[in-house]
Design a protein around this motif. Structure first.
Motif, PDB file in Angstrom:
ATOM      1  N   ALA A   1      22.618  18.467  -5.887  1.00  0.00           N
ATOM      2  CA  ALA A   1      21.534  18.625  -4.919  1.00  0.00           C
ATOM      3  C   ALA A   1      21.028  20.069  -4.844  1.00  0.00           C
ATOM      4  N   ARG A   2      21.929  21.036  -5.042  1.00  0.00           N
ATOM      5  CA  ARG A   2      21.572  22.462  -4.947  1.00  0.00           C
ATOM      6  C   ARG A   2      20.884  22.779  -3.622  1.00  0.00           C
ATOM      7  N   GLY A   3      21.358  22.152  -2.560  1.00  0.00           N
ATOM      8  CA  GLY A   3      20.804  22.414  -1.239  1.00  0.00           C
ATOM      9  C   GLY A   3      19.586  21.601  -0.879  1.00  0.00           C
ATOM     10  N   ARG A   4      19.078  20.812  -1.829  1.00  0.00           N
ATOM     11  CA  ARG A   4      17.910  19.972  -1.554  1.00  0.00           C
ATOM     12  C   ARG A   4      18.336  18.644  -0.955  1.00  0.00           C
ATOM     13  N   GLN A   5      17.556  18.140  -0.023  1.00  0.00           N
ATOM     14  CA  GLN A   5      17.764  16.801   0.510  1.00  0.00           C
ATOM     15  C   GLN A   5      16.999  15.807  -0.358  1.00  0.00           C
ATOM     16  N   PHE A   6      17.553  14.608  -0.462  1.00  0.00           N
ATOM     17  CA  PHE A   6      16.892  13.584  -1.273  1.00  0.00           C
ATOM     18  C   PHE A   6      16.861  12.268  -0.515  1.00  0.00           C
ATOM     19  N   TRP A   7      15.695  11.631  -0.531  1.00  0.00           N
ATOM     20  CA  TRP A   7      15.554  10.286   0.034  1.00  0.00           C
ATOM     21  C   TRP A   7      14.324   9.651  -0.580  1.00  0.00           C
ATOM     22  N   GLU A   8      14.321   8.328  -0.670  1.00  0.00           N
ATOM     23  CA  GLU A   8      13.171   7.609  -1.183  1.00  0.00           C
ATOM     24  C   GLU A   8      12.430   6.932  -0.029  1.00  0.00           C
ATOM     25  N   LEU A   9      11.169   6.635  -0.267  1.00  0.00           N
ATOM     26  CA  LEU A   9      10.390   5.941   0.751  1.00  0.00           C
ATOM     27  C   LEU A   9      10.491   4.438   0.478  1.00  0.00           C
TER      28      LEU A   9
ATOM     29  N   VAL B   1       8.967   7.316   6.567  1.00  0.00           N
ATOM     30  CA  VAL B   1       7.918   8.336   6.544  1.00  0.00           C
ATOM     31  C   VAL B   1       8.299   9.551   7.394  1.00  0.00           C
ATOM     32  N   PRO B   2       8.657   9.387   8.677  1.00  0.00           N
ATOM     33  CA  PRO B   2       9.038  10.568   9.457  1.00  0.00           C
ATOM     34  C   PRO B   2      10.297  11.235   8.919  1.00  0.00           C
ATOM     35  N   ARG B   3      11.207  10.458   8.328  1.00  0.00           N
ATOM     36  CA  ARG B   3      12.422  11.039   7.744  1.00  0.00           C
ATOM     37  C   ARG B   3      12.057  11.961   6.591  1.00  0.00           C
ATOM     38  N   LEU B   4      11.164  11.517   5.700  1.00  0.00           N
ATOM     39  CA  LEU B   4      10.757  12.354   4.572  1.00  0.00           C
ATOM     40  C   LEU B   4       9.975  13.575   5.047  1.00  0.00           C
ATOM     41  N   GLU B   5       9.109  13.381   6.043  1.00  0.00           N
ATOM     42  CA  GLU B   5       8.327  14.516   6.539  1.00  0.00           C
ATOM     43  C   GLU B   5       9.229  15.559   7.180  1.00  0.00           C
ATOM     44  N   THR B   6      10.259  15.121   7.881  1.00  0.00           N
ATOM     45  CA  THR B   6      11.230  16.062   8.460  1.00  0.00           C
ATOM     46  C   THR B   6      11.958  16.817   7.365  1.00  0.00           C
ATOM     47  N   MET B   7      12.370  16.102   6.320  1.00  0.00           N
ATOM     48  CA  MET B   7      13.063  16.747   5.200  1.00  0.00           C
ATOM     49  C   MET B   7      12.162  17.780   4.526  1.00  0.00           C
ATOM     50  N   MET B   8      10.903  17.431   4.304  1.00  0.00           N
ATOM     51  CA  MET B   8       9.980  18.374   3.667  1.00  0.00           C
ATOM     52  C   MET B   8       9.789  19.605   4.532  1.00  0.00           C
ATOM     53  N   ALA B   9       9.691  19.407   5.836  1.00  0.00           N
ATOM     54  CA  ALA B   9       9.534  20.551   6.736  1.00  0.00           C
ATOM     55  C   ALA B   9      10.764  21.443   6.706  1.00  0.00           C
TER      56      ALA B   9
ATOM     57  N   GLY C   1       0.789  -1.228   0.000  1.00  0.00           N
ATOM     58  CA  GLY C   1       0.000   0.000   0.000  1.00  0.00           C
ATOM     59  C   GLY C   1       0.819   1.274   0.000  1.00  0.00           C
ATOM     60  N   LYS C   2       2.102   1.160  -0.261  1.00  0.00           N
ATOM     61  CA  LYS C   2       2.998   2.320  -0.160  1.00  0.00           C
ATOM     62  C   LYS C   2       2.543   3.539  -0.970  1.00  0.00           C
ATOM     63  N   PRO C   3       2.063   3.399  -2.211  1.00  0.00           N
ATOM     64  CA  PRO C   3       1.683   4.600  -2.970  1.00  0.00           C
ATOM     65  C   PRO C   3       0.600   5.447  -2.313  1.00  0.00           C
ATOM     66  N   LEU C   4      -0.197   4.835  -1.429  1.00  0.00           N
ATOM     67  CA  LEU C   4      -1.308   5.569  -0.798  1.00  0.00           C
ATOM     68  C   LEU C   4      -0.972   6.046   0.612  1.00  0.00           C
ATOM     69  N   VAL C   5       0.291   5.878   1.015  1.00  0.00           N
ATOM     70  CA  VAL C   5       0.725   6.391   2.310  1.00  0.00           C
ATOM     71  C   VAL C   5       0.707   7.917   2.278  1.00  0.00           C
ATOM     72  N   ALA C   6       0.190   8.525   3.345  1.00  0.00           N
ATOM     73  CA  ALA C   6       0.103   9.980   3.420  1.00  0.00           C
ATOM     74  C   ALA C   6       1.393  10.565   3.976  1.00  0.00           C
ATOM     75  N   LEU C   7       1.842  11.636   3.348  1.00  0.00           N
ATOM     76  CA  LEU C   7       3.022  12.363   3.812  1.00  0.00           C
ATOM     77  C   LEU C   7       2.626  13.802   4.114  1.00  0.00           C
ATOM     78  N   LYS C   8       3.003  14.267   5.300  1.00  0.00           N
ATOM     79  CA  LYS C   8       2.659  15.617   5.725  1.00  0.00           C
ATOM     80  C   LYS C   8       3.802  16.573   5.352  1.00  0.00           C
ATOM     81  N   GLY C   9       3.474  17.644   4.650  1.00  0.00           N
ATOM     82  CA  GLY C   9       4.459  18.632   4.243  1.00  0.00           C
ATOM     83  C   GLY C   9       4.626  19.735   5.265  1.00  0.00           C
TER      84      GLY C   9
END
Length: 266
Positions: free
Chosen positions: A239-247, A253-261, A18-26
């Protein structure tokens, strides 16, 4: 050259169903599904003629169509994203010079990664397949090593020759390095970004080949090209200052949400 972006997405993932339907908070606090964020990343790429989501699951189809994506249904027999892209390309009748596989678990992929990838393939008339690589900084390398130490499969790393042809891709951290690096220091390790650009001839050939032992051991679809002696061009991106990670795992999930924040991504 005309460019099609295909976002392959399946519900029945072995490691993360079900990974594609996992919610990520920005950063704004709004939650959107992984597939929607991946589609938004694809739509931000310049020079693309068409973007489609390729899936075999009606739950993903319904969710994607609800936020405005075009969906191409594919069979359950597709073994990986490349096979799903090949089937989707065939189902829509072809007609594009380059097909980009932007996998549905990489919502932090910056638009310029894909733009540079397409430009790299266009500039090399011999190359049939290309993929981006990003030099790890210490923080990313430490995260990759921590995942492996904990028994998790995290990101993929790549090594390539002087002509940027891939020598190997692995879920282990390669090449070996015993040094420790500061968080912002460049390292000799390259993080493989899970995006591919194919010429139609290479994409059409791929499903006809059986998966080789390396692909089966690593679970990495691009190794099928190497095992069949079809070079994979590694295009270095910045990267130009952007962080990159895959789910890859629920722990991401919390790692990506932290990066987005941290990056202010809504």
């Amino acid at each position: 050259m005309s460019v099609l972006v295909v976002i392959p997405a399946r519900y029945a993932s072995t490691r993360y169903p079900g990974k594609p339907l996992v919610a990520l908070k920005g950063a704004s606090g709004e939650s959107r599904t992984l597939i929607q964020r991946s589609w938004e990343a694809a739509m931000a790429v310049q020079g693309v003629d068409r973007v489609v989501v390729a899936t075999d699951d009606n739950r993903i189809k319904d969710a994607a169509e609800a936020f405005g994506a075009e969906v191409v249904m594919t069979s359950e027999s597709c073994a990986n994203g490349t096979e799903r892209c090949a089937e989707a390309f065939d189902n829509i009748g072809g007609g594009f010079d380059i097909v980009v596989n932007l996998q549905g678990d990489a919502p932090l992929t910056p638009a310029w990664f894909v733009e540079d990838l397409v430009a790299g393939l266009q500039a090399d008339p011999v190359a049939e397949v290309a993929t981006p690589v990003l030099r790890c900084e210490g923080e990313t390398l430490n995260a990759l090593l921590a995942d492996r130490k904990a028994g998790r499969v995290g990101g993929t790393t790549a090594v390539f020759d002087a002509n940027r042809r891939g020598l190997y891709f692995s879920k282990e951290v390669i090449p070996f390095t015993s040094e420790s690096y500061a968080d912002e220091a460049p390292t000799p390790v390259f993080h493989h970004v899970g995006v591919y650009a194919y010429r139609p001839s290479a994409l059409a050939a791929y499903p006809r080949w059986e998966a080789g032992p390396l692909e089966q051991l690593e679970g990495l679809e691009q190794l099928r090209f190497l095992e069949r002696e079809h070079p994979v061009l590694c295009v270095e991106v910045e990267a130009r200052g952007r962080q990159f990670w895959e789910l890859n795992n629920p722990e991401d999930v919390p790692r990506l949400e932290t990066m987005m924040a941290q990056m202010g991504l809504a």
